[in-house]
Design a protein around this motif. Structure first.
Motif, PDB file in Angstrom:
ATOM      1  N   ALA A  90      -1.537  -6.183  -0.202  1.00  0.00           N
ATOM      2  CA  ALA A  90      -1.594  -7.648  -0.239  1.00  0.00           C
ATOM      3  C   ALA A  90      -2.821  -8.177   0.489  1.00  0.00           C
ATOM      4  O   ALA A  90      -3.563  -9.028  -0.025  1.00  0.00           O
ATOM      5  CB  ALA A  90      -0.315  -8.227   0.378  1.00  0.00           C
ATOM      6  N   TYR A  91      -3.056  -7.662   1.696  1.00  0.00           N
ATOM      7  CA  TYR A  91      -4.162  -8.188   2.493  1.00  0.00           C
ATOM      8  C   TYR A  91      -5.520  -7.746   1.956  1.00  0.00           C
ATOM      9  O   TYR A  91      -6.540  -8.377   2.262  1.00  0.00           O
ATOM     10  CB  TYR A  91      -4.009  -7.777   3.955  1.00  0.00           C
ATOM     11  N   ALA A  92      -5.546  -6.655   1.184  1.00  0.00           N
ATOM     12  CA  ALA A  92      -6.812  -6.263   0.558  1.00  0.00           C
ATOM     13  C   ALA A  92      -7.292  -7.344  -0.397  1.00  0.00           C
ATOM     14  O   ALA A  92      -8.499  -7.584  -0.528  1.00  0.00           O
ATOM     15  CB  ALA A  92      -6.643  -4.937  -0.176  1.00  0.00           C
ATOM     16  N   PHE A  93      -6.355  -8.033  -1.047  1.00  0.00           N
ATOM     17  CA  PHE A  93      -6.735  -9.129  -1.945  1.00  0.00           C
ATOM     18  C   PHE A  93      -7.362 -10.278  -1.172  1.00  0.00           C
ATOM     19  O   PHE A  93      -8.204 -11.007  -1.705  1.00  0.00           O
ATOM     20  CB  PHE A  93      -5.518  -9.621  -2.728  1.00  0.00           C
ATOM     21  N   VAL A 101      -7.834  -0.370  -0.961  1.00  0.00           N
ATOM     22  CA  VAL A 101      -8.642  -0.441   0.260  1.00  0.00           C
ATOM     23  C   VAL A 101      -7.748  -0.703   1.476  1.00  0.00           C
ATOM     24  O   VAL A 101      -7.995  -0.192   2.568  1.00  0.00           O
ATOM     25  CB  VAL A 101      -9.725  -1.537   0.129  1.00  0.00           C
ATOM     26  N   GLY A 102      -6.699  -1.485   1.280  1.00  0.00           N
ATOM     27  CA  GLY A 102      -5.778  -1.758   2.372  1.00  0.00           C
ATOM     28  C   GLY A 102      -5.096  -0.500   2.876  1.00  0.00           C
ATOM     29  O   GLY A 102      -4.795  -0.381   4.071  1.00  0.00           O
ATOM     30  N   CYS A 378     -13.691   0.894   3.807  1.00  0.00           N
ATOM     31  CA  CYS A 378     -12.730   0.152   4.625  1.00  0.00           C
ATOM     32  C   CYS A 378     -13.317  -1.179   5.095  1.00  0.00           C
ATOM     33  O   CYS A 378     -14.515  -1.290   5.345  1.00  0.00           O
ATOM     34  CB  CYS A 378     -12.314   0.963   5.855  1.00  0.00           C
ATOM     35  N   MET A 379     -12.446  -2.175   5.217  1.00  0.00           N
ATOM     36  CA  MET A 379     -12.798  -3.428   5.873  1.00  0.00           C
ATOM     37  C   MET A 379     -12.524  -3.289   7.373  1.00  0.00           C
ATOM     38  O   MET A 379     -11.894  -2.325   7.802  1.00  0.00           O
ATOM     39  CB  MET A 379     -11.965  -4.582   5.294  1.00  0.00           C
TER      40      MET A 379
END
Length: 686
Positions: A90-93, A101-102, A378-379
Motif C-alpha cells: 500500500a505505502y509503495a503506491f 518495492v514496499g 528501496c525507498m
C-alpha cells in the motif's frame, strides 16, 4: 526507610556567611577541562571495543537467552511479516513505485539495521509520511510516460524511471544521515517539537488522504507537480466526479467499513484473549485478490489492479548520481523526519524496557540501511509505530524478530509475489485511509495546544496548513521557522518579579503569588528568569526599574533638584511658590530603598553586552548610595562577569553571594553598621 514527618518539621543550618569568591576558595573550586572532539573520540575507542560500538548486535546477541527468547522472537517476526505485506504494497503506491518495492524495503535495509541499530523493537520499513515525501520527488523527476495515468500537458520527459528517482532519494538520505552521524548532529531532531510533529504528521495525513481519492473512486487524474498539489487534485476530483468507477467505489466502501469495524471493535476483543492481532489487512488483501481474479474486475468493470509483481530479488544497481544535486532538499527533509520518528520510537521502547539507545548510532544504522537499500530498489526506510508496537506486544525481545520477518518476506519475494497481481488498487487505498485515522484525529491536538499555549497553537496551525495545502517540505521548513521564532519571542518575555521573605525562614518567594511572603524593609530583591544578552538587556533594565520603583537617572535629577532648592533657600524665607516646588521635588525622591539584591538563580547566560548593561545599572545605583548585590549566581555567569573585567568587583564596589539569604544577611549587617557609625558620629560631635 521513611523518616516520620514529625522529625522533619525543623531544619536548622549553621554556617558562616559566604561571598561567592570565598565559597570558591574554601571549597576548592576548579573549572572542568573540556576534552576536544578528537580526544573524546580517542577516549571512546580506548574505552570500549570498536566491534561493540559499531555492531551493537554483538552486545545483545552475546547475552541472548536462546531457550527463553527465541520462540517469542520467532512469533513476533512472523506476525510483523504478515503486517509488512499489505502495508508495504500500500505505502509503495504513496511513493509512486511498484508495490513490490514496499516488500523490498522490509527486507534489504532491515538486514543492515539489525546489525547496526541499537533499538531492539523498532520495525523498520515503509512509513506513510516518508513514502509520501519520496513520492513527491518521484512525481517531480520521473518521466511522465512511466505513469499509467493522464499527465499534465506541459510535462517534460526526463528519461528516469520512478524507481530510479526513488533510489536516488534513498542514496541522498543515506548521505545526509551519515553526515549527521559524523558531525554528531543527532540533536537536530530536537528542532522538531511535539507541536511541530503533530501539525506536520496531521497535514501529511491529509496529503496522503487526498492522494488516495483517485484509487478509492477509480478516477483517472493528472499527475501534478510542485506546490498546491492537494488543491489542484481536489479540484480535478470534483471536475471528474461523474466518472467514478462504481465497482471501485463499492470495493473501497466495503474494505474501509470492514477494516474500521475490525480496528474499533474486533481488535480490542481479540487483544483481551490473545496477544496476536487478527491480520485483517492481510485478509482484505487476499480476499480482494481472489475476488478480483475470479470475477475479472479489471476486464469486466475497469477496476485498476496492481498488475505485474516481479518474482525474485532485484539485481543491485547504482542509483542515478546525476540526480543527486536536484534531490538534496528532499533528501535532507526526509532524512530528518525519518530519523526523528525512528529515534523517538526507539527511545520510547528503551525507556519502557530499560535498555540504552545511542542516538548517533541510530543515525549511522539508518544511513547504512538506506545506502544498502538504494542499490536494491528501496525507498528511504522509517520505523512504523503500529508494527513496532505489535513487535513488542506479541513478545519480541530483540532484532532477531526482524531477521525472522525477513526470512518470511524472502519466501514472498521468491514465490508468492505474483499471487497479488490481480489485487485492486482500491483495496490498498482503503487500507491506507483506515490506517490514517489516528494521524487525522491529531487535529484535536490543536485545541489542547491552544489551551496550553497560543504560541504552540500557532506553530501547529501554520505547519498543518502549509503541509496540507502547499507542500510537505515547505511545511516542515515553515514549522521549524515558526518553532524557532516562538523560542526567540519567548526569550523576549522573561519572567521577572520581586521576592519577599517568609518570616523566620530562608524561603524567598514571589510576593505577587505568595501572600505569606513579605518584602523586607529597605531591601528590594529582584528575580529574573532567562538569559541576559544584547537582545534582552533592555528588557532586564526596564523590568528592574518598573518593579523596584526607581529610575537611577531620574532619581539623580530629582535629588539634584531638591539640593538646588535647599541651597537657594538657606538663610532666607522661601516664597510659597518655591516651597511648593521643593515639596513636589521631594515627593519624587525615593528614600525607602537602601539596598538592591539581584537574584540570578534563574539566569542561564549573560553575554558581554549584558555585562556592560549590568555595570551601568550598578554604577548608577551606587551613585545614589544604594549598593547592588548579586545572589545565587551560576558559575558560568559568574565566570563571564569576571572574565569581561578581572577588576570588575573592586571597581564597581558591590558583592556577590551564593544565596539570597546570605545577601539579605549582609544587607542587614550593612544597615546595622551604618546606623552604629552614624550614632557614634553624633556622640563625638556632641
Amino acid at each position: 526507610m521513611d523518616v516520620p514527618r514529625e522529625e522533619l518539621k525543623q531544619i536548622r543550618v549553621e554556617r558562616p556567611l559566604y561571598e561567592h569568591q570565598e565559597l570558591r576558595d574554601n571549597f576548592l573550586y576548579e573549572k572542568p577541562i573540556k576534552i576536544n572532539a578528537a580526544k573524546q573520540w580517542t577516549k571512546n575507542l580506548r574505552a570500549k571495543k570498536i566491534a561493540l560500538g559499531l555492531f551493537p548486535i554483538f552486545d545483545w546477541l552475546g547475552k541472548y537467552n536462546w531457550k527463553k527468547d527465541l520462540v517469542p522472537d520467532c512469533i513476533s517476526g512472523f506476525t510483523v511479516a504478515i503486517m509488512h505485506i499489505p502495508q508495504g504494497m500500500a505505502y509503495a503506491f504513496l511513493g509512486n513505485v511498484d508495490p513490490v518495492v514496499g516488500i523490498y524495503m522490509a527486507f534489504f535495509p532491515v538486514l543492515i539495521y539489525t546489525l547496526f541499530g541499537t533499538s531492539r523493537h523498532n520495525s523498520l520499513g515503509t512509513f506513510s509520511v516518508a513514502c509520501l515525501m519520496t513520492g513527491k520527488a518521484v512525481a517531480e523527476y520521473s518521466d511522465p510516460l512511466y505513469f499509467n495515468t493522464n499527465t499534465n500537458s506541459t510535462a517534460v520527459p526526463t528519461g528516469y524511471k520512478p524507481i530510479e528517482v526513488a533510489t536516488a532519494v534513498t542514496f541522498v538520505v543515506a548521505i545526509v544521515q551519515l553526515a549527521m552521524f559524523v558531525l554528531r548532529l543527532g540533536a537536530m531532531s530536537a528542532l522538531l517539537s511535539e507541536t511541530l510533529v503533530s501539525g506536520f504528521t496531521t497535514g501529511a495525513a491529509v496529503q496522503v488522504l487526498v492522494s488516495q481519492v483517485k484509487d478509492l473512486l477509480g478516477l483517472e487524474l493528472e499527475k501534478y507537480k510542485g506546490n498546491f498539489v492537494n488543491v489542484l487534485t481536489v479540484i480535478d476530483v470534483f471536475r471528474k466526479i461523474t466518472h467514478t468507477n462504481m465497482a471501485a467505489l463499492i470495493i473501497s466502501v466495503v474494505t474501509i467499513t470492514v477494516s474500521a469495524l475490525n480496528n474499533d471493535y474486533l481488535k480490542p476483543i481479540v487483544a483481551k484473549k490473545s496477544p496476536f492481532p487478527f491480520p485483517m489487512e492481510l485478509v482484505a488483501v487476499v480476499a480482494g485478490t481472489l475476488v478480483s481474479k475470479y470475477c475479472n474486475l479489471n476486464e469486466n468493470y475497469g477496476v485498476k489492479i496492481v498488475k505485474t509483481i516481479a518474482v525474485g530479488l532485484p539485481e543491485p544497481s547504482l542509483p542515478p548520481l546525476e540526480l543527486i544535486s536536484n534531490l538534496i532538499v528532499d533528501g535532507i527533509t526526509i532524512a530528518i523526519v525519518s530519523y526523528t520518528i525512528t529515534l523517538s520510537m526507539a527511545l520510547i521502547f528503551a525507556q519502557k524496557l530499560e535498555y540504552e539507545v545511542d542516538a548517533n548510532q541510530e543515525a549511522f544504522a539508518l544511513s547504512l540501511s538506506n545506502f544498502f537499500g538504494s542499490f536494491f530498489s528501496c525507498m528511504p526506510i522509517c520505523a512504523s509505530l503500529s508494527r513496532s508496537l505489535i513487535q513488542q506486544v506479541v513478545g519480541g525481545v530483540t532484532q532477531l524478530a526482524s531477521l525472522v520477518s525477513c526470512l518470511i518476506l524472502l519466501v514472498v519475494l521468491l514465490w508468492i509475489g505474483p499471487f497479488f497481481e490481480p489485487l485492486p488498487k482500491a483495496v490498498l487505498a482503503s487500507l491506507i485511509v483506515v490506517a490514517l485515522k489516528g494521524m487525522l484525529l491529531q487535529v484535536l491536538d490543536f485545541w489542547k495546544f491552544w489551551k496550553l499555549s497560543k504560541m504552540d497553537a500557532l506553530v501547529w496551525m501554520g505547519t498543518f496548513l502549509t503541509v496540507s495545502f502547499v507542500a510537505i517540505d515547505i511545511g516542515l521548513l515553515v514549522g521549524v521557522c515558526l518553532s524557532l521564532a516562538s523560542i526567540f519571542l519567548l526569550s523576549f518575555k522573561p519572567h521577572t518579579y520581586l521576592l519577599g521573605q517568609v518570616p523566620n525562614t530562608d524561603f524567598y518567594l514571589d510576593v505577587a503569588r505568595y501572600k505569606a511572603a513579605k518584602e523586607i524593609d529597605s531591601i528590594k530583591i529582584f528575580h529574573y528568569s532567562g538569559g541576559i544578552n544584547f537582545a534582552t538587556k533592555t528588557i532586564f533594565r526596564d523590568d528592574l526599574i518598573r518593579l523596584v520603583g526607581i529610575n537611577p537617572q531620574k532619581e539623580v535629577v530629582y535629588r539634584a533638584t531638591v539640593a538646588k532648592y535647599i541651597e537657594k533657600m538657606e538663610g532666607t524665607k522661601p516664597p510659597a511658590k518655591t516651597q511648593v516646588k521643593l515639596e513636589r521635588a521631594q515627593s519624587k525622591v525615593n528614600t525607602d530603598l537602601r539596598c538592591l539584591v539581584l537574584d540570578f538563580s534563574s539566569v542561564s547566560y549573560i553575554d558581554p553586552s549584558g555585562v556592560t548593561m549590568l555595570k551601568n545599572i550598578i554604577e548608577s545605583f551606587t551613585k545614589l548610595d544604594i549598593p547592588v548585590i548579586i545572589a545565587s549566581c551560576k558559575e558560568p555567569v559568574y565566570e563571564m562577569l569576571t572574565k569581561c573585567d578581572p577588576d570588575y568587583y573592586a571597581k564597581a564596589g558591590f558583592r556577590s553571594f551564593p544565596t539570597v539569604h546570605d545577601a539579605v544577611h549582609y544587607c542587614t549587617e550593612l544597615f546595622r553598621n551604618s546606623s552604629n557609625a552614624t550614632i557614634a558620629t553624633i556622640q563625638m560631635t556632641e
